[in-house]
Scaffold this motif. Structure first.
Motif, PDB file in Angstrom:
ATOM      1  N   ASP A 122      96.016  18.191 -22.420  1.00 64.54           N
ATOM      2  CA  ASP A 122      94.732  18.413 -21.731  1.00 64.54           C
ATOM      3  C   ASP A 122      94.469  17.409 -20.616  1.00 64.54           C
ATOM      4  OD1 ASP A 122      94.282  16.118 -23.187  1.00 64.54           O
ATOM      5  OD2 ASP A 122      92.421  16.801 -24.119  1.00 64.54           O
ATOM      6  N   PHE A 123      95.422  16.491 -20.377  1.00 69.23           N
ATOM      7  CA  PHE A 123      95.124  15.368 -19.482  1.00 69.23           C
ATOM      8  C   PHE A 123      94.647  15.797 -18.099  1.00 69.23           C
ATOM      9  CE2 PHE A 123      96.305  12.315 -16.193  1.00 69.23           C
ATOM     10  CZ  PHE A 123      95.534  11.245 -16.595  1.00 69.23           C
ATOM     11  N   TYR A 124      95.377  16.677 -17.439  1.00 67.28           N
ATOM     12  CA  TYR A 124      95.022  17.028 -16.062  1.00 67.28           C
ATOM     13  C   TYR A 124      93.875  18.031 -16.008  1.00 67.28           C
ATOM     14  CZ  TYR A 124      99.227  14.552 -14.642  1.00 67.28           C
ATOM     15  OH  TYR A 124     100.168  13.574 -14.431  1.00 67.28           O
ATOM     16  N   GLU A 125      93.947  19.030 -16.860  1.00 67.01           N
ATOM     17  CA  GLU A 125      93.010  20.149 -16.717  1.00 67.01           C
ATOM     18  C   GLU A 125      91.588  19.807 -17.143  1.00 67.01           C
ATOM     19  OE1 GLU A 125      94.595  23.782 -18.197  1.00 67.01           O
ATOM     20  OE2 GLU A 125      92.786  24.894 -17.638  1.00 67.01           O
ATOM     21  N   TYR A 126      91.431  18.919 -18.120  1.00 69.71           N
ATOM     22  CA  TYR A 126      90.083  18.687 -18.644  1.00 69.71           C
ATOM     23  C   TYR A 126      89.524  17.304 -18.321  1.00 69.71           C
ATOM     24  CZ  TYR A 126      90.916  23.074 -20.971  1.00 69.71           C
ATOM     25  OH  TYR A 126      91.181  24.392 -21.203  1.00 69.71           O
ATOM     26  N   ALA A 127      90.131  16.632 -17.370  1.00 69.37           N
ATOM     27  CA  ALA A 127      89.650  15.292 -17.004  1.00 69.37           C
ATOM     28  C   ALA A 127      88.276  15.368 -16.334  1.00 69.37           C
ATOM     29  CB  ALA A 127      90.644  14.639 -16.048  1.00 69.37           C
ATOM     30  N   PRO A 128      87.386  14.412 -16.593  1.00 67.43           N
ATOM     31  CA  PRO A 128      86.157  14.312 -15.790  1.00 67.43           C
ATOM     32  C   PRO A 128      86.540  14.115 -14.311  1.00 67.43           C
ATOM     33  CG  PRO A 128      86.058  12.859 -17.713  1.00 67.43           C
ATOM     34  CD  PRO A 128      87.469  13.362 -17.624  1.00 67.43           C
ATOM     35  N   TYR A 129      85.688  14.515 -13.401  1.00 64.27           N
ATOM     36  CA  TYR A 129      86.028  14.450 -11.968  1.00 64.27           C
ATOM     37  C   TYR A 129      84.774  14.230 -11.145  1.00 64.27           C
ATOM     38  CZ  TYR A 129      84.254  19.219 -11.959  1.00 64.27           C
ATOM     39  OH  TYR A 129      83.446  20.305 -12.092  1.00 64.27           O
ATOM     40  N   LEU A 130      84.957  13.852  -9.884  1.00 64.70           N
ATOM     41  CA  LEU A 130      83.821  13.527  -9.006  1.00 64.70           C
ATOM     42  C   LEU A 130      83.269  14.769  -8.306  1.00 64.70           C
ATOM     43  CD1 LEU A 130      85.313  10.691  -9.255  1.00 64.70           C
ATOM     44  CD2 LEU A 130      84.284  10.177  -7.038  1.00 64.70           C
ATOM     45  N   THR A 131      81.963  14.767  -8.063  1.00 64.02           N
ATOM     46  CA  THR A 131      81.368  15.772  -7.182  1.00 64.02           C
ATOM     47  C   THR A 131      81.559  15.313  -5.734  1.00 64.02           C
ATOM     48  OG1 THR A 131      79.210  14.689  -7.115  1.00 64.02           O
ATOM     49  CG2 THR A 131      79.567  16.295  -8.890  1.00 64.02           C
ATOM     50  N   LYS A 132      81.426  16.271  -4.822  1.00 62.13           N
ATOM     51  CA  LYS A 132      81.533  15.938  -3.395  1.00 62.13           C
ATOM     52  C   LYS A 132      80.452  14.934  -3.005  1.00 62.13           C
ATOM     53  CE  LYS A 132      83.275  17.007   0.805  1.00 62.13           C
ATOM     54  NZ  LYS A 132      82.484  17.806   1.748  1.00 62.13           N
ATOM     55  N   GLU A 133      79.256  15.107  -3.554  1.00 64.11           N
ATOM     56  CA  GLU A 133      78.145  14.190  -3.246  1.00 64.11           C
ATOM     57  C   GLU A 133      78.466  12.776  -3.724  1.00 64.11           C
ATOM     58  OE1 GLU A 133      77.735  17.227  -4.746  1.00 64.11           O
ATOM     59  OE2 GLU A 133      77.127  18.111  -2.817  1.00 64.11           O
ATOM     60  N   ALA A 134      79.140  12.673  -4.851  1.00 60.75           N
ATOM     61  CA  ALA A 134      79.528  11.347  -5.361  1.00 60.75           C
ATOM     62  C   ALA A 134      80.493  10.677  -4.385  1.00 60.75           C
ATOM     63  CB  ALA A 134      80.163  11.478  -6.744  1.00 60.75           C
ATOM     64  N   ALA A 135      81.452  11.451  -3.886  1.00 64.48           N
ATOM     65  CA  ALA A 135      82.423  10.894  -2.930  1.00 64.48           C
ATOM     66  C   ALA A 135      81.724  10.512  -1.624  1.00 64.48           C
ATOM     67  CB  ALA A 135      83.527  11.915  -2.664  1.00 64.48           C
ATOM     68  N   GLU A 136      80.811  11.360  -1.171  1.00 67.38           N
ATOM     69  CA  GLU A 136      80.082  11.059   0.072  1.00 67.38           C
ATOM     70  C   GLU A 136      79.207   9.814  -0.093  1.00 67.38           C
ATOM     71  OE1 GLU A 136      78.322  14.880   0.626  1.00 67.38           O
ATOM     72  OE2 GLU A 136      80.030  15.621   1.805  1.00 67.38           O
ATOM     73  N   HIS A 137      78.691   9.635  -1.303  1.00 71.39           N
ATOM     74  CA  HIS A 137      77.901   8.429  -1.584  1.00 71.39           C
ATOM     75  C   HIS A 137      78.776   7.177  -1.424  1.00 71.39           C
ATOM     76  CE1 HIS A 137      75.141   5.700  -3.561  1.00 71.39           C
ATOM     77  NE2 HIS A 137      76.047   5.423  -4.474  1.00 71.39           N
ATOM     78  N   LEU A 138      80.002   7.221  -1.942  1.00 72.60           N
ATOM     79  CA  LEU A 138      80.903   6.063  -1.813  1.00 72.60           C
ATOM     80  C   LEU A 138      81.240   5.800  -0.348  1.00 72.60           C
ATOM     81  CD1 LEU A 138      83.300   6.745  -4.836  1.00 72.60           C
ATOM     82  CD2 LEU A 138      81.345   5.169  -4.736  1.00 72.60           C
ATOM     83  N   VAL A 139      81.353   6.869   0.433  1.00 69.86           N
ATOM     84  CA  VAL A 139      81.592   6.717   1.874  1.00 69.86           C
ATOM     85  C   VAL A 139      80.377   6.075   2.538  1.00 69.86           C
ATOM     86  CG1 VAL A 139      81.904   7.979   4.047  1.00 69.86           C
ATOM     87  CG2 VAL A 139      83.224   8.631   2.014  1.00 69.86           C
ATOM     88  N   SER A 140      79.194   6.550   2.190  1.00 69.12           N
ATOM     89  CA  SER A 140      77.977   6.009   2.820  1.00 69.12           C
ATOM     90  C   SER A 140      77.766   4.544   2.434  1.00 69.12           C
ATOM     91  CB  SER A 140      76.749   6.852   2.458  1.00 69.12           C
ATOM     92  OG  SER A 140      76.367   6.588   1.120  1.00 69.12           O
TER      93      SER A 140
END
Ligand SMILES: [Zn+2]
Length: 211
Positions: A122-140
């Motif tokens: 299940d490692f790849y398919e069920y991993a928690p992941y970031l939303t686009k807004e989360a990534a944009e927040h890190l950019v900002s």
């Protein structure tokens, strides 16, 4: 003596790789032996993104920085560890989860997913992941690098999180382990890729040195 915490996965023959049709099977093969050649030499076969590894912007963005060109000061420093160990399989990591991110920081996301699920089906398919807004927040916030022990993206066609981060020169250090051991401690994070000319990424030995 300063204690060193190893945050890296072990590389080995036949180890798991991302389920992509173009990734070769990892091989650690003998090409010279003590008996015949007086010494042992091995041949290594693997894609540039294997185990604990670092993504250069060139991974998704043509003409951007290659792994031999990334600034090492983005990969060495006192990190901000964000504890998200309460995340469930396939749960999103949101902008709100990453509020502790600061300018110039190396941000580490700790979910425990690598520690608990690496090498499991299940490692790849069920991993928690970031939303686009989360990534944009890190950019900002203008962070320097994101290290994590889960997957960045759920969308394996468009890879919006990788593109958002790497497109803004935020390096990604993927598949960290043992992050729990850094919790509550002052540490120096050190993630050093191999200096591969024109490389789009590299496996890395990643450590945290207790202060
Ligand atoms: Zn990668």
């Amino acid at each position: 003596m300063k204690r060193i915490i190893d945050l890296s996965l072990t590389l080995y023959d036949g180890m798991p790789v991302f389920p992509s049709p173009f990734y070769p099977k990892v091989a650690v093969e003998s090409i010279a032996t003590y008996e015949k050649d007086g010494r042992s030499v091995q041949k290594l076969v693997f894609a540039s993104h294997l185990g604990t590894h670092i993504d250069a912007p060139l991974h998704y963005i043509p003409d951007e920085k290659a792994i031999d060109e990334v600034p090492l000061d983005s990969l060495v420093g006192e990190p901000i560890l964000i504890d998200l160990t309460h995340k469930k399989p396939s749960e999103t990591i949101t902008k709100k989860d990453l509020e502790a991110a600061e300018a110039e920081a190396i941000v580490l996301i700790h979910t425990g997913w690598v520690d608990e699920h690496w090498e499991k089906p299940d490692f790849y398919e069920y991993a928690p992941y970031l939303t686009k807004e989360a990534a944009e927040h890190l950019v900002s916030k203008r962070i320097r690098a994101l290290g994590l022990d889960t997957l960045t993206d759920k969308d394996w066609v468009n890879w919006p999180i990788h593109k958002t981060l790497l497109g803004n020169n935020i390096l990604i250090v993927e598949y960290l382990k043992n992050l729990a051991e850094t919790k509550g401690k002052k540490v120096t994070f050190v993630a050093l890729p191999l200096k591969i000319r024109g490389g789009d990424g590299s496996p890395a030995r990643v450590i945290a040195i207790e202060k």
